[in-house]
Design a protein around this motif. Structure first.
Motif, PDB file in Angstrom:
ATOM      1  N   ASN A 127       0.829  -1.203   0.000  1.00  0.00           N
ATOM      2  CA  ASN A 127       0.000   0.000   0.000  1.00  0.00           C
ATOM      3  C   ASN A 127       0.865   1.256   0.000  1.00  0.00           C
ATOM      4  O   ASN A 127       0.356   2.366   0.106  1.00  0.00           O
ATOM      5  CB  ASN A 127      -0.932   0.002   1.213  1.00  0.00           C
ATOM      6  CG  ASN A 127      -1.895  -1.176   1.178  1.00  0.00           C
ATOM      7  OD1 ASN A 127      -2.141  -1.762   0.134  1.00  0.00           O
ATOM      8  ND2 ASN A 127      -2.424  -1.529   2.328  1.00  0.00           N
ATOM      9  N   THR A 128       2.173   1.069  -0.118  1.00  0.00           N
ATOM     10  CA  THR A 128       3.147   2.155  -0.180  1.00  0.00           C
ATOM     11  C   THR A 128       3.652   2.263  -1.613  1.00  0.00           C
ATOM     12  O   THR A 128       3.968   1.245  -2.233  1.00  0.00           O
ATOM     13  CB  THR A 128       4.343   1.844   0.755  1.00  0.00           C
ATOM     14  OG1 THR A 128       3.846   1.630   2.067  1.00  0.00           O
ATOM     15  CG2 THR A 128       5.358   2.969   0.752  1.00  0.00           C
ATOM     16  N   ALA A 129       3.739   3.471  -2.143  1.00  0.00           N
ATOM     17  CA  ALA A 129       4.248   3.663  -3.508  1.00  0.00           C
ATOM     18  C   ALA A 129       5.752   3.410  -3.552  1.00  0.00           C
ATOM     19  O   ALA A 129       6.485   3.871  -2.671  1.00  0.00           O
ATOM     20  CB  ALA A 129       3.930   5.066  -3.997  1.00  0.00           C
ATOM     21  N   ASP A 130       6.191   2.650  -4.546  1.00  0.00           N
ATOM     22  CA  ASP A 130       7.606   2.413  -4.850  1.00  0.00           C
ATOM     23  C   ASP A 130       8.449   2.016  -3.638  1.00  0.00           C
ATOM     24  O   ASP A 130       9.512   2.602  -3.392  1.00  0.00           O
ATOM     25  CB  ASP A 130       8.190   3.669  -5.517  1.00  0.00           C
ATOM     26  CG  ASP A 130       9.513   3.383  -6.216  1.00  0.00           C
ATOM     27  OD1 ASP A 130       9.860   2.202  -6.404  1.00  0.00           O
ATOM     28  OD2 ASP A 130      10.202   4.356  -6.544  1.00  0.00           O
ATOM     29  N   PRO A 131       8.040   0.973  -2.882  1.00  0.00           N
ATOM     30  CA  PRO A 131       8.792   0.624  -1.678  1.00  0.00           C
ATOM     31  C   PRO A 131       9.906  -0.409  -1.914  1.00  0.00           C
ATOM     32  O   PRO A 131      10.792  -0.568  -1.078  1.00  0.00           O
ATOM     33  CB  PRO A 131       7.729   0.002  -0.782  1.00  0.00           C
ATOM     34  CG  PRO A 131       6.849  -0.712  -1.762  1.00  0.00           C
ATOM     35  CD  PRO A 131       6.818   0.190  -2.984  1.00  0.00           C
ATOM     36  N   PHE A 132       9.839  -1.134  -3.036  1.00  0.00           N
ATOM     37  CA  PHE A 132      10.708  -2.300  -3.222  1.00  0.00           C
ATOM     38  C   PHE A 132      12.075  -1.911  -3.779  1.00  0.00           C
ATOM     39  O   PHE A 132      12.181  -1.126  -4.704  1.00  0.00           O
ATOM     40  CB  PHE A 132      10.042  -3.322  -4.145  1.00  0.00           C
ATOM     41  CG  PHE A 132       8.689  -3.761  -3.672  1.00  0.00           C
ATOM     42  CD1 PHE A 132       8.528  -4.442  -2.470  1.00  0.00           C
ATOM     43  CD2 PHE A 132       7.548  -3.482  -4.414  1.00  0.00           C
ATOM     44  CE1 PHE A 132       7.278  -4.841  -2.024  1.00  0.00           C
ATOM     45  CE2 PHE A 132       6.287  -3.875  -3.986  1.00  0.00           C
ATOM     46  CZ  PHE A 132       6.157  -4.558  -2.790  1.00  0.00           C
ATOM     47  N   THR A 133      13.123  -2.511  -3.189  1.00  0.00           N
ATOM     48  CA  THR A 133      14.501  -2.260  -3.605  1.00  0.00           C
ATOM     49  C   THR A 133      15.131  -3.559  -4.091  1.00  0.00           C
ATOM     50  O   THR A 133      14.505  -4.634  -4.021  1.00  0.00           O
ATOM     51  CB  THR A 133      15.334  -1.740  -2.413  1.00  0.00           C
ATOM     52  OG1 THR A 133      15.446  -2.797  -1.450  1.00  0.00           O
ATOM     53  CG2 THR A 133      14.690  -0.504  -1.789  1.00  0.00           C
ATOM     54  N   ASP A 134      16.382  -3.473  -4.518  1.00  0.00           N
ATOM     55  CA  ASP A 134      17.131  -4.681  -4.883  1.00  0.00           C
ATOM     56  C   ASP A 134      17.222  -5.627  -3.701  1.00  0.00           C
ATOM     57  O   ASP A 134      17.243  -6.844  -3.878  1.00  0.00           O
ATOM     58  CB  ASP A 134      18.542  -4.319  -5.353  1.00  0.00           C
ATOM     59  CG  ASP A 134      18.554  -3.721  -6.746  1.00  0.00           C
ATOM     60  OD1 ASP A 134      17.542  -3.829  -7.456  1.00  0.00           O
ATOM     61  OD2 ASP A 134      19.594  -3.147  -7.124  1.00  0.00           O
ATOM     62  N   MET A 135      17.271  -5.078  -2.492  1.00  0.00           N
ATOM     63  CA  MET A 135      17.340  -5.932  -1.294  1.00  0.00           C
ATOM     64  C   MET A 135      16.073  -6.779  -1.159  1.00  0.00           C
ATOM     65  O   MET A 135      16.145  -7.938  -0.765  1.00  0.00           O
ATOM     66  CB  MET A 135      17.574  -5.095  -0.041  1.00  0.00           C
ATOM     67  CG  MET A 135      18.981  -4.523   0.009  1.00  0.00           C
ATOM     68  SD  MET A 135      19.478  -3.695   1.540  1.00  0.00           S
ATOM     69  CE  MET A 135      17.993  -3.093   2.246  1.00  0.00           C
ATOM     70  N   ASP A 136      14.906  -6.203  -1.507  1.00  0.00           N
ATOM     71  CA  ASP A 136      13.672  -6.991  -1.487  1.00  0.00           C
ATOM     72  C   ASP A 136      13.756  -8.127  -2.503  1.00  0.00           C
ATOM     73  O   ASP A 136      13.379  -9.263  -2.204  1.00  0.00           O
ATOM     74  CB  ASP A 136      12.457  -6.107  -1.811  1.00  0.00           C
ATOM     75  CG  ASP A 136      12.137  -5.133  -0.696  1.00  0.00           C
ATOM     76  OD1 ASP A 136      11.545  -5.547   0.307  1.00  0.00           O
ATOM     77  OD2 ASP A 136      12.505  -3.950  -0.846  1.00  0.00           O
TER      78      ASP A 136
END
Length: 151
Positions: A127-136
């Motif tokens: 429900n958060t915009a653009d939260p995912f990183t390479d670590m995810d």
């Protein structure tokens, strides 16, 4: 708790051989949804027999009508064909997105391979915009390898 710190907990859940595979996968979903603030829906989809479709497996979060997803449809269906991770920072910008909830802003899907075959995937809505990183991505690849070890 960082994603790195969750790895031993994922491993411990997967190694609980007294529990069924589905029980262990559900526990993994619950762990991720509970411990990662921006993971708001966590579930597994698996290839449905010989059909070119995915079937919903264990999940934690709001109920979904998307129990069956044809290959190619939505983000999950695209991953079933591409065999590649798919990170969607803004679901409203995706033409081939299947809306599960109006609150979902982003999605990440990582395939699960058994004997080099894509047999399913982990799907996470945020429900958060653009939260995912390479670590995810790296963490979820780890989770998928652990899941593959019991499938």
């Amino acid at each position: 708790m960082t994603l790195q710190e969750l790895k031993p907990a994922v491993t411990a859940i997967v190694e609980q051989t007294e529990k069924t595979v589905n029980q262990r996968l559900l526990e993994v979903c619950a762990l991720l949804e509970h411990r990662v603030p921006y993971y708001n829906w966590v579930g597994f989809y698996f290839k449905n027999g010989d059909k070119n479709e995915l079937k919903l497996g264990p999940y934690v979060g709001e109920p979904t009508d998307h129990v069956i997803i044809p290959f190619g449809k939505g983000i999950c269906g695209q991953v079933a064909i591409s065999n590649k991770n798919f990170v969607v920072p803004d679901v409203s910008a995706q033409d081939n997105y299947i809306a599960c909830s109006i609150t979902v802003k982003a999605e990440i899907v990582v395939p699960i391979f058994v004997n080099n075959q894509n047999i399913g995937q982990i799907d996470i809505d945020s429900n958060t915009a653009d939260p995912f990183t390479d670590m995810d991505e790296r963490f979820l690849e780890f989770v998928c390898k652990k899941a593959a070890s019991i499938l």
